[in-house]
Design a protein around this motif. Sequence first.
Motif, PDB file in Angstrom:
ATOM      1  N   CYS A  63       2.723  11.959  -6.609  1.00 39.42           N
ATOM      2  CA  CYS A  63       2.932  12.524  -5.277  1.00 39.42           C
ATOM      3  C   CYS A  63       2.412  11.645  -4.142  1.00 39.42           C
ATOM      4  CB  CYS A  63       2.258  13.889  -5.188  1.00 39.42           C
ATOM      5  SG  CYS A  63       2.885  15.076  -6.403  1.00 39.42           S
ATOM      6  N   ASN A  64       3.273  11.424  -3.168  1.00 38.53           N
ATOM      7  CA  ASN A  64       2.892  10.704  -1.957  1.00 38.53           C
ATOM      8  C   ASN A  64       3.459  11.443  -0.741  1.00 38.53           C
ATOM      9  OD1 ASN A  64       1.793   8.473  -0.438  1.00 38.53           O
ATOM     10  ND2 ASN A  64       3.894   7.783  -0.133  1.00 38.53           N
ATOM     11  N   ILE A 117      -3.065   3.172   0.673  1.00 44.43           N
ATOM     12  CA  ILE A 117      -2.440   2.876  -0.614  1.00 44.43           C
ATOM     13  C   ILE A 117      -2.644   1.400  -0.932  1.00 44.43           C
ATOM     14  CG2 ILE A 117      -0.212   2.671  -1.791  1.00 44.43           C
ATOM     15  CD1 ILE A 117       0.683   5.180  -0.390  1.00 44.43           C
ATOM     16  N   HIS A 118      -3.140   1.121  -2.151  1.00 45.88           N
ATOM     17  CA  HIS A 118      -3.392  -0.251  -2.575  1.00 45.88           C
ATOM     18  C   HIS A 118      -2.671  -0.518  -3.894  1.00 45.88           C
ATOM     19  CE1 HIS A 118      -6.420  -0.677   0.552  1.00 45.88           C
ATOM     20  NE2 HIS A 118      -6.927   0.473   0.164  1.00 45.88           N
ATOM     21  N   ARG A 119      -2.105  -1.701  -4.004  1.00 44.71           N
ATOM     22  CA  ARG A 119      -1.247  -2.027  -5.149  1.00 44.71           C
ATOM     23  C   ARG A 119      -1.950  -1.895  -6.496  1.00 44.71           C
ATOM     24  NH1 ARG A 119      -0.094  -7.993  -2.963  1.00 44.71           N
ATOM     25  NH2 ARG A 119      -0.080  -6.721  -1.071  1.00 44.71           N
ATOM     26  N   GLU A 120      -3.249  -2.265  -6.550  1.00 41.52           N
ATOM     27  CA  GLU A 120      -3.969  -2.178  -7.832  1.00 41.52           C
ATOM     28  C   GLU A 120      -4.091  -0.717  -8.280  1.00 41.52           C
ATOM     29  OE1 GLU A 120      -5.070  -3.819  -5.189  1.00 41.52           O
ATOM     30  OE2 GLU A 120      -4.972  -5.933  -5.783  1.00 41.52           O
ATOM     31  N   GLU A 121      -4.400   0.162  -7.331  1.00 38.09           N
ATOM     32  CA  GLU A 121      -4.501   1.586  -7.667  1.00 38.09           C
ATOM     33  C   GLU A 121      -3.140   2.142  -8.055  1.00 38.09           C
ATOM     34  OE1 GLU A 121      -6.138   5.834  -5.827  1.00 38.09           O
ATOM     35  OE2 GLU A 121      -5.621   4.190  -4.468  1.00 38.09           O
ATOM     36  N   GLN A 125       3.785  -1.495   5.208  1.00 35.72           N
ATOM     37  CA  GLN A 125       2.608  -1.749   4.373  1.00 35.72           C
ATOM     38  C   GLN A 125       2.621  -0.838   3.137  1.00 35.72           C
ATOM     39  OE1 GLN A 125      -0.344   0.420   4.068  1.00 35.72           O
ATOM     40  NE2 GLN A 125      -1.392  -1.039   2.716  1.00 35.72           N
ATOM     41  N   VAL A 126       2.952   0.459   3.332  1.00 34.48           N
ATOM     42  CA  VAL A 126       2.996   1.402   2.210  1.00 34.48           C
ATOM     43  C   VAL A 126       4.076   0.988   1.211  1.00 34.48           C
ATOM     44  CG1 VAL A 126       3.635   3.766   1.572  1.00 34.48           C
ATOM     45  CG2 VAL A 126       2.019   3.378   3.435  1.00 34.48           C
ATOM     46  N   ILE A 127       5.265   0.675   1.720  1.00 34.41           N
ATOM     47  CA  ILE A 127       6.369   0.269   0.840  1.00 34.41           C
ATOM     48  C   ILE A 127       5.996  -0.982   0.051  1.00 34.41           C
ATOM     49  CG2 ILE A 127       8.729  -0.633   0.797  1.00 34.41           C
ATOM     50  CD1 ILE A 127       8.647   2.347   1.278  1.00 34.41           C
ATOM     51  N   GLN A 128       5.364  -1.939   0.719  1.00 35.00           N
ATOM     52  CA  GLN A 128       5.041  -3.190   0.036  1.00 35.00           C
ATOM     53  C   GLN A 128       3.952  -3.003  -1.012  1.00 35.00           C
ATOM     54  OE1 GLN A 128       4.759  -6.697   2.445  1.00 35.00           O
ATOM     55  NE2 GLN A 128       6.864  -6.436   3.110  1.00 35.00           N
ATOM     56  N   LEU A 170      -0.519   9.646  -5.841  1.00 36.48           N
ATOM     57  CA  LEU A 170      -0.293   8.198  -5.892  1.00 36.48           C
ATOM     58  C   LEU A 170      -1.553   7.448  -5.498  1.00 36.48           C
ATOM     59  CD1 LEU A 170       1.766   5.883  -6.303  1.00 36.48           C
ATOM     60  CD2 LEU A 170       2.289   6.050  -3.865  1.00 36.48           C
ATOM     61  N   SER A 171      -2.279   8.013  -4.536  1.00 36.47           N
ATOM     62  CA  SER A 171      -3.522   7.394  -4.078  1.00 36.47           C
ATOM     63  C   SER A 171      -4.583   8.465  -3.900  1.00 36.47           C
ATOM     64  CB  SER A 171      -3.294   6.659  -2.752  1.00 36.47           C
ATOM     65  OG  SER A 171      -4.512   6.193  -2.216  1.00 36.47           O
ATOM     66  N   ASP A 172      -5.815   8.142  -4.266  1.00 33.52           N
ATOM     67  CA  ASP A 172      -6.916   9.091  -4.091  1.00 33.52           C
ATOM     68  C   ASP A 172      -7.624   8.910  -2.758  1.00 33.52           C
ATOM     69  OD1 ASP A 172      -6.524  10.328  -6.551  1.00 33.52           O
ATOM     70  OD2 ASP A 172      -7.686   8.789  -7.597  1.00 33.52           O
TER      71      ASP A 172
END
Length: 478
Positions: A388-389, A418-422, A302-305, A412-414
């Motif tokens: 950073c992730n 993790i979501h693609r739009e962000e 899911q994270v990779i995608q 990378l995510s707040d």
Amino acid sequence: MADTSCCKLHAIIFPLPYQGHINPFVNLAIKLASKGLTITFVHAEHIHHTLTKSNMDKETDLFSAVRKSGLDIRYSTITDGFPVEFDRPLHLDEYWRSLLNDFPARVDEFIGNMIGSADSPPVSVLIADSFFAWSPGIARKYDLLNVSFFTQPALVFTVGCHWDLVTQNGHFPVKGDNEEELKYVPGVDSISTKDLMSYFKEEEIETVVHKAVFAAFHEMNRADFVLHYTVQELESKTLDTLSKNQPTYAIGPVYSFTNRPETTRVAKSLRSELDCTKWLDSKPPGSVLYVSFGSVVQTSKQVIQEIAYGLLLSEVNFLWVAREDILKSGDSDIFPDGFQDEIKGKGLIVPWCDQIMVLSNRGVGGFVTHCGWNSTLESMWCGVPMICNPVAYDQPTNRKLVVEDLKIGINLSDGVSIHREEVAEKISGFMSGSASQGFRDQAEKVKKILHDALDNGGSSERNLDKFIYDLRAKIINL
């Protein structure tokens, strides 16, 4: 001052058998040998096998080219008790249980045989990875000076070595997503529980790796000397505080190629490296986002995608190192259906590469990283800001240094997920938004700090010379 120039030192060096530890240990061995020490470098047999296979090296002695340049580095291997073909990542608990309980006896026998050999010059020093808990006891048994080489930032060292203090204050283990500020760790102004190493988290405290790590932290204060793979100017307060308790030397980033290019011929990569130079050179300066999550950690599909779709939405050029074992599930089908067809021209996916060569290419303008310390230092060395992730181990703590302390990166995510739009929004702003130039300017400042530290008279060079002087002085006075 005592005359230490006549004292010939012979050090045995044992790296932890992982890529992020092998690189700095090989470079340290070369650096010490260039300053007159005799070195015996010891790889695990399966590491030697993997290195020769990955680098198509027919030499049984990986340091033969270095020795031809005049450096006195001997090379040997040691068994970890498992066959070469044993899948260590797949059987991680069994492997680490053996490293913790059985491997020390093998090291003991190895060093005993070496000291008793007429073919070996007298051994005076043991330099072992700090995460080997056996080194103080074995060094004492054979009257060797015990040098601990810590290949992560000093921040991680001081937090780990004050595990008892963190426990006393009720912050160990960290439960769930609890966030509290710790303002009592010596040498650290403040650190949040969310930035503590993953092995401080409640869900990991029963693992064998956790037990091995804390056994090692318990022994680190027994070292005669501690070498830190960091730079004095980056972590001055932490290092100054640590130096009050034991001899401490910040010698990072120990890149041997800076002044001895012929020594780069030593095989270090556990995977075959693809040359991406031609593709990178075809892209405008600073336009390529490099993506890599290191040599060990795994993540979910899911994270990779979500990252993959985020890259597509951002429309940036990217080079992605995607190991075949990157997914926790073991699934070899890593990317979304049709992804590799959609990225033609804008994206390049490779299984492995020479990371320092990629980061130093003028086409690269950013690095999506797991924040392993080796990768972090290489990015700093090349002046490349980071997205950073962090995934595990010291990586959440390294993220704090990059984003909050040095201000050369973003998250990378707040959120938790993790979501693609962000991802797309973060990447676009980072690579070409209003804040982009600020990150690049700050990264250039940090780059200069690292390069200055390795120049003649720089802090890392001075500290390494001081370490060698202190080693000789202690041996003379024993």
